[in-house]
Design a protein around this motif. Sequence first.
Motif, PDB file in Angstrom:
ATOM      1  N   SER A 178       0.845  -1.322   0.078  1.00 53.36           N
ATOM      2  CA  SER A 178      -0.015  -0.119  -0.089  1.00 53.36           C
ATOM      3  C   SER A 178       0.774   1.411   0.092  1.00 53.36           C
ATOM      4  CB  SER A 178      -0.986   0.093   1.172  1.00 53.36           C
ATOM      5  OG  SER A 178      -1.830  -1.142   1.234  1.00 53.36           O
ATOM      6  N   LYS A 179       1.817   1.088   0.666  1.00 52.12           N
ATOM      7  CA  LYS A 179       2.817   2.379   0.981  1.00 52.12           C
ATOM      8  C   LYS A 179       3.555   2.664  -0.349  1.00 52.12           C
ATOM      9  CE  LYS A 179       6.314   4.653   3.794  1.00 52.12           C
ATOM     10  NZ  LYS A 179       7.149   4.352   4.958  1.00 52.12           N
ATOM     11  N   LEU A 180       4.046   1.687  -0.964  1.00 54.58           N
ATOM     12  CA  LEU A 180       4.633   1.711  -2.369  1.00 54.58           C
ATOM     13  C   LEU A 180       3.727   2.098  -3.632  1.00 54.58           C
ATOM     14  CD1 LEU A 180       7.309   1.722  -3.707  1.00 54.58           C
ATOM     15  CD2 LEU A 180       6.961  -0.757  -3.808  1.00 54.58           C
ATOM     16  N   ARG A 181       2.385   1.716  -3.490  1.00 53.19           N
ATOM     17  CA  ARG A 181       1.445   1.814  -4.445  1.00 53.19           C
ATOM     18  C   ARG A 181       0.911   3.237  -4.226  1.00 53.19           C
ATOM     19  NH1 ARG A 181      -1.701  -2.119  -3.398  1.00 53.19           N
ATOM     20  NH2 ARG A 181      -2.750  -1.356  -1.690  1.00 53.19           N
ATOM     21  N   ARG A 182       1.002   3.956  -3.075  1.00 51.68           N
ATOM     22  CA  ARG A 182       0.661   5.395  -2.690  1.00 51.68           C
ATOM     23  C   ARG A 182       1.747   6.271  -3.457  1.00 51.68           C
ATOM     24  NH1 ARG A 182      -2.811   9.398  -3.087  1.00 51.68           N
ATOM     25  NH2 ARG A 182      -2.044  11.212  -1.824  1.00 51.68           N
ATOM     26  N   ALA A 183       3.086   5.828  -3.168  1.00 44.60           N
ATOM     27  CA  ALA A 183       4.225   6.516  -3.915  1.00 44.60           C
ATOM     28  C   ALA A 183       4.067   6.423  -5.195  1.00 44.60           C
ATOM     29  CB  ALA A 183       5.451   5.935  -3.320  1.00 44.60           C
ATOM     30  N   PHE A 184       3.821   5.440  -5.927  1.00 46.21           N
ATOM     31  CA  PHE A 184       3.608   5.082  -7.348  1.00 46.21           C
ATOM     32  C   PHE A 184       2.571   6.256  -7.971  1.00 46.21           C
ATOM     33  CE2 PHE A 184       6.250   1.587  -7.694  1.00 46.21           C
ATOM     34  CZ  PHE A 184       6.741   1.486  -9.142  1.00 46.21           C
ATOM     35  N   PHE A 185       1.422   6.361  -7.296  1.00 43.63           N
ATOM     36  CA  PHE A 185       0.270   7.344  -7.654  1.00 43.63           C
ATOM     37  C   PHE A 185       0.719   8.821  -7.563  1.00 43.63           C
ATOM     38  CE2 PHE A 185      -3.340   9.705  -6.846  1.00 43.63           C
ATOM     39  CZ  PHE A 185      -4.356   9.201  -8.005  1.00 43.63           C
ATOM     40  N   VAL A 186       1.508   8.990  -6.563  1.00 48.22           N
ATOM     41  CA  VAL A 186       1.493  10.311  -6.219  1.00 48.22           C
ATOM     42  C   VAL A 186       2.821  10.802  -7.215  1.00 48.22           C
ATOM     43  CG1 VAL A 186       3.166  12.015  -4.848  1.00 48.22           C
ATOM     44  CG2 VAL A 186       1.227  10.309  -3.832  1.00 48.22           C
ATOM     45  N   LEU A 187       3.552   9.823  -7.515  1.00 52.78           N
ATOM     46  CA  LEU A 187       4.639  10.232  -8.665  1.00 52.78           C
ATOM     47  C   LEU A 187       4.131  10.375  -9.989  1.00 52.78           C
ATOM     48  CD1 LEU A 187       7.816  10.350  -9.672  1.00 52.78           C
ATOM     49  CD2 LEU A 187       7.606   8.016  -9.875  1.00 52.78           C
TER      50      LEU A 187
END
Length: 91
Positions: free
Chosen positions: A12-21
């Motif tokens: 989830s944390k990494l998925r959020r980072a991809f979304f923000v990027l």
Amino acid sequence: MNYVAMYDVTDSKLRRAFFVLLSSYGVAVQKSVFECCLSSKQKDKLLSEVQALVDKGACRFSLVRVYPKHKATMILGKDKISAFTDVLYVG
């Protein structure tokens, strides 16, 4: 140049980072799919930033160039706001 960027991430944390990027480079058309209009420099920078995220965990990322005026490109359905200037998104 027009691209579609997609990712598949379980954390989830990494998925959020991809979304923000990817939100800083294009328009989200689905939860993990973005339309991006990128210069060569922007594409290189994005891929460098994505590589840093990929190195953090199990995930998959794809960046596909779109040729909207190619005779084999088909557009169907209703339109949606797009990052592409000459493309109609089908959703």
